[in-house]
Design an enzyme around this catalytic site. Structure first.
Site, PDB file in Angstrom:
ATOM      1  N   GLY A  14      17.677  16.295  12.602  1.00 33.07           N
ATOM      2  CA  GLY A  14      18.700  15.274  12.348  1.00 33.07           C
ATOM      3  C   GLY A  14      18.615  14.688  10.947  1.00 33.07           C
ATOM      4  O   GLY A  14      17.829  15.147  10.106  1.00 33.07           O
ATOM      5  N   PHE A  15      19.408  13.657  10.729  1.00 34.77           N
ATOM      6  CA  PHE A  15      19.482  13.004   9.409  1.00 34.77           C
ATOM      7  C   PHE A  15      18.102  12.521   8.958  1.00 34.77           C
ATOM      8  O   PHE A  15      17.584  12.948   7.917  1.00 34.77           O
ATOM      9  CB  PHE A  15      20.495  11.853   9.496  1.00 34.77           C
ATOM     10  CG  PHE A  15      20.390  10.824   8.425  1.00 34.77           C
ATOM     11  CD1 PHE A  15      20.317  11.176   7.083  1.00 34.77           C
ATOM     12  CD2 PHE A  15      20.374   9.457   8.753  1.00 34.77           C
ATOM     13  CE1 PHE A  15      20.214  10.202   6.081  1.00 34.77           C
ATOM     14  CE2 PHE A  15      20.280   8.488   7.776  1.00 34.77           C
ATOM     15  CZ  PHE A  15      20.188   8.857   6.448  1.00 34.77           C
ATOM     16  N   ASN A  36      17.640  19.815  19.998  1.00 36.39           N
ATOM     17  CA  ASN A  36      18.636  20.571  20.769  1.00 36.39           C
ATOM     18  C   ASN A  36      19.934  20.737  19.978  1.00 36.39           C
ATOM     19  O   ASN A  36      20.920  21.243  20.498  1.00 36.39           O
ATOM     20  CB  ASN A  36      18.904  19.912  22.135  1.00 36.39           C
ATOM     21  CG  ASN A  36      19.672  18.610  22.003  1.00 36.39           C
ATOM     22  OD1 ASN A  36      19.858  18.101  20.894  1.00 36.39           O
ATOM     23  ND2 ASN A  36      20.132  18.065  23.121  1.00 36.39           N
ATOM     24  N   THR A  39      23.453  16.638  17.591  1.00 35.18           N
ATOM     25  CA  THR A  39      24.139  15.967  16.476  1.00 35.18           C
ATOM     26  C   THR A  39      23.674  16.502  15.126  1.00 35.18           C
ATOM     27  O   THR A  39      23.795  15.816  14.108  1.00 35.18           O
ATOM     28  CB  THR A  39      23.906  14.443  16.524  1.00 35.18           C
ATOM     29  OG1 THR A  39      22.499  14.189  16.442  1.00 35.18           O
ATOM     30  CG2 THR A  39      24.460  13.838  17.788  1.00 35.18           C
ATOM     31  N   VAL A  61      14.486  17.304  24.789  1.00 34.25           N
ATOM     32  CA  VAL A  61      13.321  16.455  25.108  1.00 34.25           C
ATOM     33  C   VAL A  61      13.332  15.904  26.530  1.00 34.25           C
ATOM     34  O   VAL A  61      12.341  15.323  26.956  1.00 34.25           O
ATOM     35  CB  VAL A  61      13.155  15.272  24.121  1.00 34.25           C
ATOM     36  CG1 VAL A  61      12.788  15.757  22.731  1.00 34.25           C
ATOM     37  CG2 VAL A  61      14.383  14.365  24.101  1.00 34.25           C
ATOM     38  N   ASN A 101       8.205  12.081  28.339  1.00 31.53           N
ATOM     39  CA  ASN A 101       7.635  13.394  28.006  1.00 31.53           C
ATOM     40  C   ASN A 101       6.751  13.357  26.759  1.00 31.53           C
ATOM     41  O   ASN A 101       5.676  13.961  26.739  1.00 31.53           O
ATOM     42  CB  ASN A 101       8.755  14.435  27.870  1.00 31.53           C
ATOM     43  CG  ASN A 101       9.348  14.784  29.235  1.00 31.53           C
ATOM     44  OD1 ASN A 101       8.649  14.725  30.249  1.00 31.53           O
ATOM     45  ND2 ASN A 101      10.626  15.104  29.274  1.00 31.53           N
ATOM     46  N   TYR A 147      22.684   3.363  24.980  1.00 32.52           N
ATOM     47  CA  TYR A 147      21.769   3.477  23.827  1.00 32.52           C
ATOM     48  C   TYR A 147      20.798   2.296  23.806  1.00 32.52           C
ATOM     49  O   TYR A 147      19.583   2.479  23.775  1.00 32.52           O
ATOM     50  CB  TYR A 147      22.608   3.520  22.556  1.00 32.52           C
ATOM     51  CG  TYR A 147      21.830   3.703  21.276  1.00 32.52           C
ATOM     52  CD1 TYR A 147      21.233   4.927  20.970  1.00 32.52           C
ATOM     53  CD2 TYR A 147      21.711   2.662  20.351  1.00 32.52           C
ATOM     54  CE1 TYR A 147      20.541   5.098  19.775  1.00 32.52           C
ATOM     55  CE2 TYR A 147      21.022   2.830  19.157  1.00 32.52           C
ATOM     56  CZ  TYR A 147      20.437   4.051  18.868  1.00 32.52           C
ATOM     57  OH  TYR A 147      19.748   4.227  17.685  1.00 32.52           O
ATOM     58  N   TYR A 161       2.343   2.776  28.638  1.00 29.57           N
ATOM     59  CA  TYR A 161       1.394   3.882  28.440  1.00 29.57           C
ATOM     60  C   TYR A 161       0.226   3.407  27.564  1.00 29.57           C
ATOM     61  O   TYR A 161      -0.909   3.851  27.722  1.00 29.57           O
ATOM     62  CB  TYR A 161       2.078   5.091  27.777  1.00 29.57           C
ATOM     63  CG  TYR A 161       2.636   6.083  28.776  1.00 29.57           C
ATOM     64  CD1 TYR A 161       3.821   5.831  29.450  1.00 29.57           C
ATOM     65  CD2 TYR A 161       1.977   7.280  29.048  1.00 29.57           C
ATOM     66  CE1 TYR A 161       4.342   6.733  30.366  1.00 29.57           C
ATOM     67  CE2 TYR A 161       2.484   8.189  29.962  1.00 29.57           C
ATOM     68  CZ  TYR A 161       3.668   7.907  30.619  1.00 29.57           C
ATOM     69  OH  TYR A 161       4.170   8.806  31.526  1.00 29.57           O
TER      70      TYR A 161
HETATM   71  P1  NAD Z   1      20.696  12.003  14.132  1.00 31.60           P
HETATM   72  O1  NAD Z   1      21.737  12.040  15.189  1.00 31.60           O
HETATM   73  O2  NAD Z   1      21.008  12.616  12.816  1.00 31.60           O
HETATM   74  O3  NAD Z   1      19.347  12.669  14.654  1.00 31.60           O
HETATM   75  C1  NAD Z   1      18.974  12.713  16.009  1.00 31.60           C
HETATM   76  C2  NAD Z   1      18.481  14.116  16.304  1.00 31.60           C
HETATM   77  O4  NAD Z   1      18.061  14.173  17.677  1.00 31.60           O
HETATM   78  C3  NAD Z   1      19.556  15.183  16.131  1.00 31.60           C
HETATM   79  O5  NAD Z   1      19.047  16.260  15.402  1.00 31.60           O
HETATM   80  C4  NAD Z   1      19.908  15.594  17.562  1.00 31.60           C
HETATM   81  O6  NAD Z   1      20.398  16.899  17.657  1.00 31.60           O
HETATM   82  C5  NAD Z   1      18.570  15.382  18.258  1.00 31.60           C
HETATM   83  N1  NAD Z   1      18.682  15.184  19.697  1.00 31.60           N
HETATM   84  C6  NAD Z   1      19.542  14.369  20.366  1.00 31.60           C
HETATM   85  N2  NAD Z   1      19.337  14.465  21.694  1.00 31.60           N
HETATM   86  C7  NAD Z   1      18.311  15.346  21.866  1.00 31.60           C
HETATM   87  C8  NAD Z   1      17.647  15.869  22.997  1.00 31.60           C
HETATM   88  N3  NAD Z   1      17.984  15.504  24.240  1.00 31.60           N
HETATM   89  N4  NAD Z   1      16.651  16.775  22.812  1.00 31.60           N
HETATM   90  C9  NAD Z   1      16.306  17.175  21.559  1.00 31.60           C
HETATM   91  N5  NAD Z   1      16.908  16.708  20.442  1.00 31.60           N
HETATM   92  C10 NAD Z   1      17.901  15.809  20.590  1.00 31.60           C
HETATM   93  O7  NAD Z   1      20.278  10.474  13.953  1.00 31.60           O
HETATM   94  P2  NAD Z   1      19.269   9.768  12.931  1.00 31.60           P
HETATM   95  O8  NAD Z   1      20.028   8.747  12.185  1.00 31.60           O
HETATM   96  O9  NAD Z   1      18.483  10.784  12.183  1.00 31.60           O
HETATM   97  O10 NAD Z   1      18.328   8.980  13.957  1.00 31.60           O
HETATM   98  C11 NAD Z   1      17.027   9.425  14.283  1.00 31.60           C
HETATM   99  C12 NAD Z   1      16.369   8.411  15.211  1.00 31.60           C
HETATM  100  O11 NAD Z   1      16.306   7.129  14.572  1.00 31.60           O
HETATM  101  C13 NAD Z   1      17.151   8.204  16.523  1.00 31.60           C
HETATM  102  O12 NAD Z   1      16.228   8.068  17.580  1.00 31.60           O
HETATM  103  C14 NAD Z   1      17.870   6.893  16.298  1.00 31.60           C
HETATM  104  O13 NAD Z   1      18.091   6.197  17.504  1.00 31.60           O
HETATM  105  C15 NAD Z   1      16.899   6.146  15.390  1.00 31.60           C
HETATM  106  N6  NAD Z   1      17.620   5.137  14.590  1.00 31.60           N
HETATM  107  C16 NAD Z   1      18.394   5.522  13.524  1.00 31.60           C
HETATM  108  C17 NAD Z   1      19.091   4.548  12.813  1.00 31.60           C
HETATM  109  C18 NAD Z   1      19.955   4.888  11.616  1.00 31.60           C
HETATM  110  O14 NAD Z   1      20.595   3.980  11.078  1.00 31.60           O
HETATM  111  N7  NAD Z   1      19.988   6.110  11.123  1.00 31.60           N
HETATM  112  C19 NAD Z   1      19.015   3.210  13.199  1.00 31.60           C
HETATM  113  C20 NAD Z   1      18.246   2.876  14.316  1.00 31.60           C
HETATM  114  C21 NAD Z   1      17.530   3.852  14.987  1.00 31.60           C
END
Ligand code: NAD
Ligand code: UDP
Length: 324
Positions: A14-15, A36, A39, A61, A101, A147, A161
């Site tokens: 992801g990002f 997976n 996104t 996951v 997990n 969420y 845990y």
């Molecule tokens: P993103 O959507 O780019 O990355 C999330 C990644 O998780 C993606 O690659 C997606 O394919 C993967 N994913 C989703 N469901 C899955 C599953 N069931 N099994 C395996 N992979 C799965 O978002 P991001 O901005 O990179 O965020 C990463 C984490 O940081 C997230 O947990 C998000 O909640 C948290 N977060 C981000 C921000 C933000 O502003 N970017 C703010 C608060 C929290």
């Protein structure tokens, strides 16, 4: 001398995850990325695939996985409202079962595990700025609950845990983070505005734009996250990570138009239900315990993000959901 570590990054394509993988691979650790691709897409990490210390596994996951690792960054979860509301049941399953997990894996391997939590645990906050001891104001039956409550339950699981099984945990609460590598069709405000401005299309302001957010540049956030993981003082969090400079969404729209030199107008639309009115992190705890603070101001970070958006081919990216 630093020992080379075996590190699992869930949501590693992801990002934030892909940039984190890049940092850890460059540092010399053995990195396993699982994703997976809900996104994200493989191209985000394809430049790492030929590195001997990087491995990519397509995996969801919500299903347990058997690996041997020393550290786990748990980032897997759709993060933008349009993504996490596409399949709300899957979102909460990802947060809760994903947490169970990775915590089970950490317990078996005696690994340290960090949870990417969120400012959304504060919901639409009555306390401003938000401190870690504020318990939040979340609507448990609203459209953001899948969420927000999923992330709150994940924090509970991490703490239990830790208390029951002595699992070595870290919890970071991330506030709105942006930067190069964002999915251009994730529906988040920064990516929407930049994409719209570069195309000279109207910027879609939800509501009158008086709601606020505090935007943190990607690299600032990742330094804090790694520093939290490496912290050996017994500090487990939760800790707010974000940039405390607060802007209205209208100010953001105007800044994006100015920086892109766009001829876009700004159009007001409907404010989504339960959209938080104000959000600003209190980062005193991160300053004290991690000796961290963000360095990149919004103008500079937006410019870097705009420059990156100019280099990408939008046809190579697909909206992950039909929500947009
Ligand atoms: P993103 O959507 O780019 O990355 C999330 C990644 O998780 C993606 O690659 C997606 O394919 C993967 N994913 C989703 N469901 C899955 C599953 N069931 N099994 C395996 N992979 C799965 O978002 P991001 O901005 O990179 O965020 C990463 C984490 O940081 C997230 O947990 C998000 O909640 C948290 N977060 C981000 C921000 C933000 O502003 N970017 C703010 C608060 C929290
Ligand atoms: N927003 C907006 N126009 C958009 C996308 C979002 O005005 O095209 C607003 C949204 O209503 C919210 C803020 O920008 O008030 C931040 O939205 P985002 O989805 O980026 O993140 P979150 O609401 O989760 O903080």
């Amino acid at each position: 001398m630093n020992q080379k570590k075996r590190i699992l990054v869930t949501g590693g394509a992801g990002f934030l995850g892909s940039q984190l993988c890049e940092m850890l691979v460059a540092r010399g650790d053995d990195v396993i990325c699982i994703d997976n691709f809900f996104t994200s897409q493989k191209v985000n990490v394809s430049h790492l695939l030929d590195k001997p210390n990087f491995e990519l596994i397509r995996h969801d996951v919500i299903v347990p996985i058997w690996l041997e690792v020393d550290q786990i960054y748990n980032l897997a979860c759709p993060a933008s409202p349009g993504h996490y509301q596409f399949n709300p049941i899957k979102t909460i399953k990802t947060s809760v079962m994903g947490a169970i997990n990775v915590l089970g894996l950490a317990k078996r391997c005696n690994a340290r595990v960090l949870q990417a939590s969120t400012s959304e645990v504060y919901g639409d906050p009555e306390v401003h700025p938000q401190t870690e001891n504020y318990r939040g104001s979340v609507n448990p039956i609203g459209p953001r609950a899948c969420y927000d409550e999923g992330k709150r339950a994940a924090e509970t699981l991490f703490m239990e845990y830790h208390r029951m099984n002595k699992v070595d945990i870290r919890i970071v609460r991330i506030f709105n983070t942006y930067g190069p590598g964002m999915h251009p069709f994730d529906g988040r405000v920064v990516s929407n505005f930049i994409r719209q401005a570069l195309a000279n299309e109207p910027l879609t302001l939800f509501g009158d734009g008086s709601q606020t957010r505090s935007f943190c540049y990607r690299d600032d956030l990742l330094y804090a996250m790694v520093s939290m993981m490496e912290n050996e003082t017994g500090f487990i969090g939760p800790v707010n990570i974000g940039n405390p400079n607060e802007f209205t969404i209208r100010e953001l729209a105007e800044l994006v138009i100015a920086l892109t030199g766009s001829s876009s107008s700004i159009v007001e639309g409907v404010l989504p239900k339960d959209d938080p009115v104000r959000r600003q992190p209190d980062i005193r705890l991160a300053r004290e315990r991690l000796h961290w603070e963000p360095k990149v101001e919004l103008r500079e970070g937006l410019q870097k993000t705009i420059d990156w958006f100019k280099t990408i081919d939008l046809d190579q990216y697909h909206p992950p959901t039909p929500n947009f």
